[in-house]
Design a protein around this motif. Structure first.
Motif, short mmCIF file in Angstrom:
data_model
loop_
_atom_site.label_atom_id
_atom_site.label_comp_id
_atom_site.label_asym_id
_atom_site.label_seq_id
_atom_site.Cartn_x
_atom_site.Cartn_y
_atom_site.Cartn_z
N LYS A 8 8.86 -3.41 8.42
CA LYS A 8 9.53 -2.21 8.93
C LYS A 8 8.81 -0.95 8.47
N ARG A 9 8.47 -0.87 7.18
CA ARG A 9 7.83 0.33 6.64
C ARG A 9 6.40 0.50 7.17
N VAL A 10 5.67 -0.60 7.30
CA VAL A 10 4.31 -0.51 7.83
C VAL A 10 4.35 -0.01 9.27
N LEU A 11 5.27 -0.53 10.09
CA LEU A 11 5.42 -0.05 11.46
C LEU A 11 5.76 1.44 11.51
N GLU A 12 6.66 1.87 10.65
CA GLU A 12 7.03 3.28 10.60
C GLU A 12 5.83 4.16 10.30
N LYS A 13 5.05 3.76 9.31
CA LYS A 13 3.90 4.57 8.91
C LYS A 13 2.81 4.57 9.98
N LEU A 14 2.57 3.41 10.59
CA LEU A 14 1.55 3.37 11.64
C LEU A 14 1.97 4.16 12.87
N SER A 15 3.25 4.22 13.14
CA SER A 15 3.69 4.96 14.32
C SER A 15 3.60 6.47 14.12
N SER A 16 3.59 6.91 12.86
CA SER A 16 3.54 8.35 12.61
C SER A 16 2.17 8.83 12.14
N ASP A 27 -1.22 3.19 -0.62
CA ASP A 27 -1.05 4.46 -1.34
C ASP A 27 0.29 5.12 -1.01
N ILE A 28 0.72 4.99 0.23
CA ILE A 28 1.98 5.59 0.66
C ILE A 28 3.19 4.75 0.23
N LEU A 29 3.04 3.43 0.25
CA LEU A 29 4.19 2.53 0.07
C LEU A 29 4.32 1.90 -1.32
N LYS A 30 3.34 2.11 -2.19
CA LYS A 30 3.38 1.43 -3.50
C LYS A 30 4.59 1.81 -4.34
N ASP A 44 -2.13 -8.65 9.13
CA ASP A 44 -2.69 -9.86 9.75
C ASP A 44 -1.71 -10.41 10.79
N THR A 45 -0.44 -10.47 10.44
CA THR A 45 0.59 -10.94 11.37
C THR A 45 0.68 -10.03 12.58
N PHE A 46 0.71 -8.72 12.34
CA PHE A 46 0.80 -7.75 13.43
C PHE A 46 -0.42 -7.83 14.36
N THR A 47 -1.59 -8.11 13.78
CA THR A 47 -2.80 -8.24 14.60
C THR A 47 -2.69 -9.48 15.48
N LYS A 48 -2.28 -10.60 14.89
CA LYS A 48 -2.13 -11.85 15.65
C LYS A 48 -1.08 -11.72 16.75
N GLU A 49 -0.01 -11.00 16.47
CA GLU A 49 1.07 -10.80 17.44
C GLU A 49 0.78 -9.66 18.42
N GLU A 50 -0.40 -9.05 18.29
CA GLU A 50 -0.86 -7.95 19.14
C GLU A 50 0.07 -6.74 19.09
N ILE A 51 0.60 -6.48 17.90
CA ILE A 51 1.42 -5.28 17.66
C ILE A 51 0.52 -4.14 17.23
N VAL A 52 -0.56 -4.48 16.50
CA VAL A 52 -1.54 -3.49 16.08
C VAL A 52 -2.92 -3.90 16.56
N ILE A 53 -3.79 -2.93 16.61
CA ILE A 53 -5.19 -3.18 16.94
C ILE A 53 -6.01 -2.96 15.68
N LYS A 54 -6.85 -3.92 15.37
CA LYS A 54 -7.72 -3.82 14.19
C LYS A 54 -9.11 -3.44 14.66
N ASP A 55 -9.61 -2.34 14.12
CA ASP A 55 -10.97 -1.90 14.39
C ASP A 55 -11.71 -1.80 13.07
N THR A 56 -13.00 -1.60 13.12
CA THR A 56 -13.80 -1.48 11.91
C THR A 56 -14.57 -0.18 11.94
N THR A 57 -14.53 0.56 10.82
CA THR A 57 -15.27 1.80 10.73
C THR A 57 -16.75 1.49 10.53
#
Length: 123
Positions: A8-16, A27-30, A44-57
């Motif tokens: 829940k918290r990871v989704l909240e932070k990624l959405s904002s 750093d935000i959630l510790k 990892d779960t969110f990437t597999k479920e296609e909730i997030v997109i993982k890119d590489t810098t």
């Protein structure tokens, strides 16, 4: 998929605050007793479920963005690593050219453009 505190918290932070690294999230959630390993498992779960997109810098760091109905474009400062979301797509003409020349329809794309931000340029 279970609705855990970490998810829940990871989704909240990624959405904002797109895009973010696992370290950014930690750093935000510790202070909420969320461990770095829990954040990695969640991403990892969110990437597999296609909730997030993982890119590489360009330095190999994984960054995560919440997958939405639109694609994303970001500017990242190579000095301070500040990330800025572009509110428009500069690639509409490129997508049309790809369609014409390669007979390939682009469904989505995410772009990170690297450079130096205004604050770092002044220093």
């Amino acid at each position: 998929m279970k609705n855990t505190k970490t998810r829940k918290r990871v989704l909240e932070k990624l959405s904002s605050q797109n895009p973010m690294t696992a370290s950014d999230l930690y750093d935000i959630l510790k202070d909420e007793d969320i461990t770095l390993s829990s954040i990695y498992r969640t991403l990892d779960t969110f990437t597999k479920e296609e909730i997030v997109i993982k890119d590489t810098t360009n330095n190999g760091t994984a960054i995560y963005t919440l997958k939405g109905d639109t694609h994303n474009h970001f500017l990242e400062c190579k000095k301070c690593h500040k990330k800025i979301t572009l509110e428009y797509c500069p690639y509409h003409k490129v997508n049309e050219k790809i369609k014409k020349t390669a007979n390939f329809t682009v469904d989505e794309h995410n772009v990170v453009i690297y450079g130096t931000c205004k604050d770092c340029n002044q220093n």
